[in-house]
Design a protein around this motif. Structure first.
Motif, PDB file in Angstrom:
ATOM      1  N   ASP A 174     -17.168  46.342  40.769  1.00 53.80           N
ATOM      2  CA  ASP A 174     -16.290  45.548  40.179  1.00 53.80           C
ATOM      3  C   ASP A 174     -15.894  44.173  40.541  1.00 53.80           C
ATOM      4  N   VAL A 175     -14.804  43.602  40.494  1.00 50.96           N
ATOM      5  CA  VAL A 175     -14.672  42.066  40.640  1.00 50.96           C
ATOM      6  C   VAL A 175     -15.071  41.671  42.067  1.00 50.96           C
ATOM      7  N   PHE A 176     -15.032  42.733  42.957  1.00 53.26           N
ATOM      8  CA  PHE A 176     -15.380  42.228  44.501  1.00 53.26           C
ATOM      9  C   PHE A 176     -16.851  42.365  44.644  1.00 53.26           C
ATOM     10  N   GLY A 177     -17.598  42.904  43.790  1.00 60.43           N
ATOM     11  CA  GLY A 177     -19.173  43.128  43.941  1.00 60.43           C
ATOM     12  C   GLY A 177     -19.308  44.574  43.949  1.00 60.43           C
ATOM     13  N   GLY A 178     -19.600  45.024  45.167  1.00 62.22           N
ATOM     14  CA  GLY A 178     -19.923  46.215  45.224  1.00 62.22           C
ATOM     15  C   GLY A 178     -21.548  46.910  44.749  1.00 62.22           C
ATOM     16  N   ASN A 179     -21.460  48.195  44.132  1.00 66.15           N
ATOM     17  CA  ASN A 179     -22.423  48.959  43.963  1.00 66.15           C
ATOM     18  C   ASN A 179     -23.033  48.344  42.258  1.00 66.15           C
ATOM     19  N   MET A 180     -23.355  47.007  42.275  1.00 70.78           N
ATOM     20  CA  MET A 180     -23.576  46.576  41.127  1.00 70.78           C
ATOM     21  C   MET A 180     -25.008  46.998  40.517  1.00 70.78           C
ATOM     22  N   ASP A 181     -25.952  47.125  41.330  1.00 65.69           N
ATOM     23  CA  ASP A 181     -27.199  47.889  41.178  1.00 65.69           C
ATOM     24  C   ASP A 181     -28.166  46.832  40.188  1.00 65.69           C
ATOM     25  N   THR A 182     -27.882  45.520  40.386  1.00 64.32           N
ATOM     26  CA  THR A 182     -28.955  44.562  39.529  1.00 64.32           C
ATOM     27  C   THR A 182     -30.202  44.196  40.391  1.00 64.32           C
ATOM     28  N   PRO A 183     -31.183  44.353  39.686  1.00 61.72           N
ATOM     29  CA  PRO A 183     -32.556  43.657  40.447  1.00 61.72           C
ATOM     30  C   PRO A 183     -32.475  42.358  40.799  1.00 61.72           C
ATOM     31  N   GLU A 184     -31.454  41.479  39.910  1.00 61.58           N
ATOM     32  CA  GLU A 184     -31.339  40.181  40.435  1.00 61.58           C
ATOM     33  C   GLU A 184     -31.048  40.021  42.008  1.00 61.58           C
ATOM     34  N   VAL A 305     -24.850  54.059  34.946  1.00 62.89           N
ATOM     35  CA  VAL A 305     -24.604  55.306  35.398  1.00 62.89           C
ATOM     36  C   VAL A 305     -23.397  55.127  36.367  1.00 62.89           C
ATOM     37  N   ASP A 306     -23.024  54.091  36.994  1.00 60.66           N
ATOM     38  CA  ASP A 306     -22.004  54.186  38.170  1.00 60.66           C
ATOM     39  C   ASP A 306     -20.487  54.389  37.391  1.00 60.66           C
ATOM     40  N   VAL A 307     -19.614  54.314  38.291  1.00 62.36           N
ATOM     41  CA  VAL A 307     -18.342  54.573  38.022  1.00 62.36           C
ATOM     42  C   VAL A 307     -17.777  53.664  37.044  1.00 62.36           C
ATOM     43  N   ASN A 308     -18.400  52.190  37.155  1.00 60.04           N
ATOM     44  CA  ASN A 308     -18.187  51.378  36.303  1.00 60.04           C
ATOM     45  C   ASN A 308     -19.769  50.774  35.898  1.00 60.04           C
ATOM     46  N   TYR A 309     -19.898  50.588  34.672  1.00 58.51           N
ATOM     47  CA  TYR A 309     -21.242  49.961  34.235  1.00 58.51           C
ATOM     48  C   TYR A 309     -21.308  48.381  34.703  1.00 58.51           C
ATOM     49  N   SER A 310     -22.514  48.036  35.006  1.00 58.49           N
ATOM     50  CA  SER A 310     -22.664  46.401  35.442  1.00 58.49           C
ATOM     51  C   SER A 310     -23.706  45.815  34.452  1.00 58.49           C
ATOM     52  N   VAL A 311     -23.357  44.723  33.832  1.00 52.40           N
ATOM     53  CA  VAL A 311     -24.094  43.922  33.069  1.00 52.40           C
ATOM     54  C   VAL A 311     -24.301  42.637  33.300  1.00 52.40           C
ATOM     55  N   THR A 312     -25.631  41.985  33.659  1.00 48.43           N
ATOM     56  CA  THR A 312     -25.728  40.648  34.074  1.00 48.43           C
ATOM     57  C   THR A 312     -26.226  39.574  32.973  1.00 48.43           C
ATOM     58  N   THR A 313     -25.436  38.651  33.126  1.00 52.33           N
ATOM     59  CA  THR A 313     -25.507  37.588  32.103  1.00 52.33           C
ATOM     60  C   THR A 313     -26.210  36.313  32.757  1.00 52.33           C
ATOM     61  N   LYS A 314     -27.584  36.238  32.591  1.00 50.73           N
ATOM     62  CA  LYS A 314     -28.428  35.221  32.893  1.00 50.73           C
ATOM     63  C   LYS A 314     -28.596  33.796  32.145  1.00 50.73           C
ATOM     64  N   LEU A 315     -28.501  32.920  32.707  1.00 51.43           N
ATOM     65  CA  LEU A 315     -28.471  31.565  32.171  1.00 51.43           C
ATOM     66  C   LEU A 315     -29.792  30.852  32.631  1.00 51.43           C
ATOM     67  N   PRO A 316     -30.962  30.978  31.792  1.00 48.91           N
ATOM     68  CA  PRO A 316     -32.199  30.254  32.374  1.00 48.91           C
ATOM     69  C   PRO A 316     -32.184  28.814  32.620  1.00 48.91           C
TER      70      PRO A 316
END
Length: 339
Positions: A174-184, A305-316
Motif C-alpha cells: 500500500d502507500v507505506f510500501g510493504g509487499n510490493m514484489d517489484t524486481p526493481e 496476486v497480493d491483497v493489493n496489486y502493485s504496478v511500477t511506473t518507470k521513467l527511463p
C-alpha cells in the motif's frame, strides 16, 4: 562500503520476526547515515526444503512473510522521507523454494474470485543455487527438464509503519510500501518512503532469488537474504512532505510503485505520482508532465496476486534531461556503497 560508514549487524531470532507493518515494537534504534547488514528469512520461514514439503502441511498461517525489524530511525517524524539504499543483496542459503498454494495465485480460483472449481494441486519446486555461475536451476516435477536461470536477488517487501495507527499484514502492499514484489527492489536501488509515525519503523524481508514480472503463481524463488542497507532521512521541508507512494531510484530509472485493487487503480496511483515527480524534477506544469509521461513511461506489473496489486511506473533516465532527485541522495549513497 566507505570505511567511514558505521555498519550495524542484526540477525533476528524467530521470536523477533515482525508479521505486520505497524503494531510491532522496534528491535533497535538507528541513526541516519548508518548501514545495516540484516538477515531475513524467506516467506515460508524455511519450512519448504524439499518437493515433498507442501504448503498446507508445512506453513502456519498467518505466520508467513516474516519481516526483519522494525527499526526506529532517530529524528524521523511524520512528513519526512525515509531513504533506504540497497547496497548489497546476497542469498543466505544455497537453495530457494517456490510453490502453488491453494486458492492463491493469478491463474486459479481465489478467495476474492470465487468459482466452483477446486484449487490447483499443491506442488513445491526447489531451486539449487550455483553461486559461481550466478544461477538458480529450474527443474520440472518429473526431473526430465532442467534449465539454469540468472540469479537476480531482490526484496519483495520493504515498508514503514502506516499512518493513523493502522496495522497491516506483511502480505499487503500500500502507500507505506510493504509487499510490493517489484524486481526493481534490487541492489543499487534507493527507496524513498513517506514517514507516517515517529521513528518511521521500517522493516524488510521476503527475499527472492529471482522473480518474473507479475509473480504469476504468487510465489517467486523464495530465499533467505543478507541485505546491506544504507539508512538516511530527508526532513519534510526538504522533501516536499514525503512521496504519496513509494519511489525508487536506480542509475537507469526513476520509478513509482502504486498498489490497489482493481489493477487499473494501482496503475493510476503510480502514474499520478510519476507526473508529480516529473513536475518536481523538471519544473513542469501538470499537463506538460502528463504528456511527457505518456511518451516515455515503462509500466511493468510488480504483482497481480497480493491483497493489493502493485504496478511500477518507470521513467527511463536515458530519455529525459539529467536531473537530481532529493538533492542528489541516490548518487551520494551509491558512491558510499561503492566505497
Amino acid at each position: 562500503m566507505d570505511p567511514s560508514v558505521e555498519i550495524v549487524e542484526f540477525t533476528p531470532t524467530p521470536e523477533q520476526y515482525a508479521w505486520t507493518f505497524g503494531g510491532a515494537a522496534p528491535v533497535m534504534a538507528v541513526r541516519p547515515g548508518t548501514a545495516l547488514r540484516l538477515w531475513s528469512d524467506d516467506a515460508f520461514c524455511g519450512r519448504l526444503r524439499s518437493t515433498a514439503d507442501l504448503p498446507s502441511a508445512s506453513l502456519r498461517m498467518p505466520f508467513v512473510n516474516p519481516q526483519t525489524g522494525p527499526f526506529f530511525v532517530e529524528g524521523a517524524q511524520p512528513g519526512d522521507t525515509l531513504v533506504l539504499h540497497l547496497a548489497e543483496l546476497t542469498p543466505a542459503r544455497d537453495w530457494g523454494a517456490s510453490s502453488l498454494i491453494p486458492f492463491f495465485g493469478g491463474l486459479t480460483s481465489t478467495d476474492r474470485t470465487a468459482t466452483l472449481q477446486p484449487p490447483l494441486p499443491e506442488r513445491t519446486w526447489i531451486y539449487a543455487l550455483d553461486r559461481a555461475a550466478g544461477t538458480v536451476a529450474f527443474e520440472s516435477s518429473d526431473g526430465a527438464f532442467t534449465h539454469p536461470l540468472p540469479l537476480e536477488p531482490m526484496l519483495g517487501t520493504v515498508g514503514v509503519a502506516p499512518a493513523a495507527g493502522e496495522v497491516r499484514a506483511a502480505l499487503v502492499p500500500d502507500v507505506f510500501g510493504g509487499n510490493m514484489d517489484t524486481p526493481e527492489m534490487r541492489a543499487g536501488t534507493t527507496v524513498y518512503l513517506r514517514v507516517n509515525v515517529e521513528g518511521a519503523l521500517f522493516s524488510l524481508g521476503d527475499g527472492h532469488y529471482r522473480q518474473g514480472e507479475g509473480e504469476s503463481c504468487g510465489t517467486a524463488v523464495e530465499g533467505a537474504m543478507t541485505s546491506l542497507v544504507l539508512v538516511d532521512l530527508i526532513k519534510g521541508s526538504a522533501s516536499g512532505g514525503g512521496p504519496a507512494w513509494p519511489r525508487l531510484e536506480s542509475d537507469e530509472h526513476w520509478s513509482v510503485v502504486g498498489s490497489a485493487r482493481p489493477l487499473e487503480d494501482a496503475w493510476r496511483a503510480g502514474q499520478v505520482d510519476a507526473v508529480r515527480w516529473l513536475q518536481q524534477l523538471h519544473d513542469l506544469d501538470e499537463l506538460d508532465a502528463y504528456q511527457l509521461l505518456s511518451q516515455v513511461s515503462e509500466v511493468p506489473l510488480a504483482n497481480a496476486v497480493d491483497v493489493n496489486y502493485s504496478v511500477t511506473t518507470k521513467l527511463p533516465k536515458r530519455l529525459l534531461p539529467a536531473a537530481s532527485a532529493y538533492q542528489g541522495t541516490h548518487e551520494r549513497l551509491r558512491a558510499l556503497a561503492r566505497g
